[in-house]
Design an enzyme around this catalytic site. Sequence first.
Site, PDB file in Angstrom:
ATOM      1  N   GLU A  38      43.965  26.449  46.506  1.00  0.00           N
ATOM      2  CA  GLU A  38      44.851  26.907  45.449  1.00  0.00           C
ATOM      3  C   GLU A  38      44.228  26.628  44.070  1.00  0.00           C
ATOM      4  OE1 GLU A  38      47.665  28.705  45.350  1.00  0.00           O
ATOM      5  OE2 GLU A  38      47.534  28.487  43.177  1.00  0.00           O
ATOM      6  N   THR A  83      47.885  34.378  44.344  1.00  0.00           N
ATOM      7  CA  THR A  83      47.520  34.030  45.725  1.00  0.00           C
ATOM      8  C   THR A  83      47.573  35.242  46.643  1.00  0.00           C
ATOM      9  OG1 THR A  83      48.350  31.768  45.550  1.00  0.00           O
ATOM     10  CG2 THR A  83      48.167  32.660  47.760  1.00  0.00           C
ATOM     11  N   HIS A 199      48.414  23.405  42.139  1.00  0.00           N
ATOM     12  CA  HIS A 199      49.107  24.572  41.583  1.00  0.00           C
ATOM     13  C   HIS A 199      49.756  24.167  40.264  1.00  0.00           C
ATOM     14  CE1 HIS A 199      52.072  27.807  41.193  1.00  0.00           C
ATOM     15  NE2 HIS A 199      51.404  28.484  42.115  1.00  0.00           N
ATOM     16  N   ASP A 258      41.268  30.612  45.131  1.00  0.00           N
ATOM     17  CA  ASP A 258      41.971  31.906  45.134  1.00  0.00           C
ATOM     18  C   ASP A 258      41.982  32.607  43.776  1.00  0.00           C
ATOM     19  OD1 ASP A 258      43.926  30.163  44.056  1.00  0.00           O
ATOM     20  OD2 ASP A 258      45.564  30.961  45.294  1.00  0.00           O
ATOM     21  N   HIS A 259      42.135  31.858  42.695  1.00  0.00           N
ATOM     22  CA  HIS A 259      42.224  32.453  41.343  1.00  0.00           C
ATOM     23  C   HIS A 259      42.171  31.316  40.342  1.00  0.00           C
ATOM     24  CE1 HIS A 259      46.330  30.965  41.365  1.00  0.00           C
ATOM     25  NE2 HIS A 259      46.493  31.552  42.543  1.00  0.00           N
TER      26      HIS A 259
END
Length: 426
Positions: A38, A83, A199, A258-259
């Site tokens: 994440e 995500t 996150h 993921d990002h």
Amino acid sequence: SADDLTRLQSYTKTKYAEPDEQYFGIAKEKNIIKIHLESFQTVMIGKKVNGQEVTPFLNELATGNNDFIYYNNFFHSTGQGKTSDAELTMDNSIYGLQQGSAFSLKSDNTFQSLPAILHQKQGYSTSVMHGDYKTFWNRDQIYKRFGIDKFYDATYYDMSEKNLENLGLKDKEFFKESIPYLKKEKQPFYSHLITLTNHYPFTVTPQDATIASPETGDKTVDGYVQTARYLDESVRQFITDLKNEGLYEDSVIMIYGDHYGISENHNAAMGQLLGEEITPAKFMDLQRTGLFLKVPGIKGHVDSTYASQVDVMPTLLHLTGIDAKPYVLFGTDLLSKKHNQTIVFRNGDFITPEIKSINGVFYDNNTNQPLIDTELTAKATQIKNTVATELEMSDSLLNGDLLRFYNNKDFKEINPADYDYPNGTV
Ligand code: GP9
Ligand code: MN
């Protein structure tokens, strides 16, 4: 319409990169373990805060001296779907939507996804594990279209208060409880483990904070360093457990971010942390989310090839000995000599080893200065047009639900009614 499909296919066919023979099928019927980090950005790799490494375990993997190939120029290409866009792109080799999340908006579409192909061609059982509830990002709907057999959501884990942080289950607990599920999967399996603790807003308990906060004064950036460390420790624990359970040696293992976790809103604090100004070009540099890839039979090393999330599916197909050719894919096999190094961002920006294109301005990728070389500028203009076509094609696939017209002899159409994700009983 069917004509739109023909147009799309004539485009993606030109992108096909044939496999390198020495790697084709090298991972045939091997378990594939996919570890989704994440909000991880590789700017944390090698970074020290107050003299301490933020991610000591991933740093080890990133040397290439272990079993992993480390792709240090690997980028995300996600948009508003975050995500869910990363998942869509990795399992379908297409881009997310310009607006919104395809997981939510296109969950009735037809797909020819990696999990389904692995199942149909080589008998893989496929699963996703995640410490959040199954309706988040509409996963319980779209996974059926991807042909994912089992979904171990939060109801399969001990969600008591002490195990929770931020959006859901803490990563260490998540990985620990996932091991028995992995062991029960019928082999070969393709299993996707999605972490959660790193996150926004990046909080940890004092007990889980094993590195001192950098004190930029920006809670997001300061917290990120601590949650990234927690993530690093979680991955170390999981890899150790995989070794102890005999699931490490002979498996393909893939770890990727993921990002981004840190948006432009935090450029000032990020600049302070890195000791340099976060210009638009530097911000693009920070969109590296990394790929660590372990393939039994390939020695670890560092590979600086430019690549992104769309490239993962064709790479895994070829590693398992399935030709990517019959499928509509936008990425190219990372191990192919013909791999395409133009990285497309969802907003139309792009990066190549030579050039950056940001909001209509071209930069020299190595100096981050505006491009003055006329030859390179001409080249950049040309690539910019290709990138626009690429995104338009991907949008047409999703918006026209074009794969429903594709009668592919190498794919048996998925019937979502064949899939069901009952709750766990923990
Ligand atoms: C939720 C998690 C986070 O289940 O995957 O999604 P994000 O907010 O990063 O898109
Ligand atoms: Mn995410």
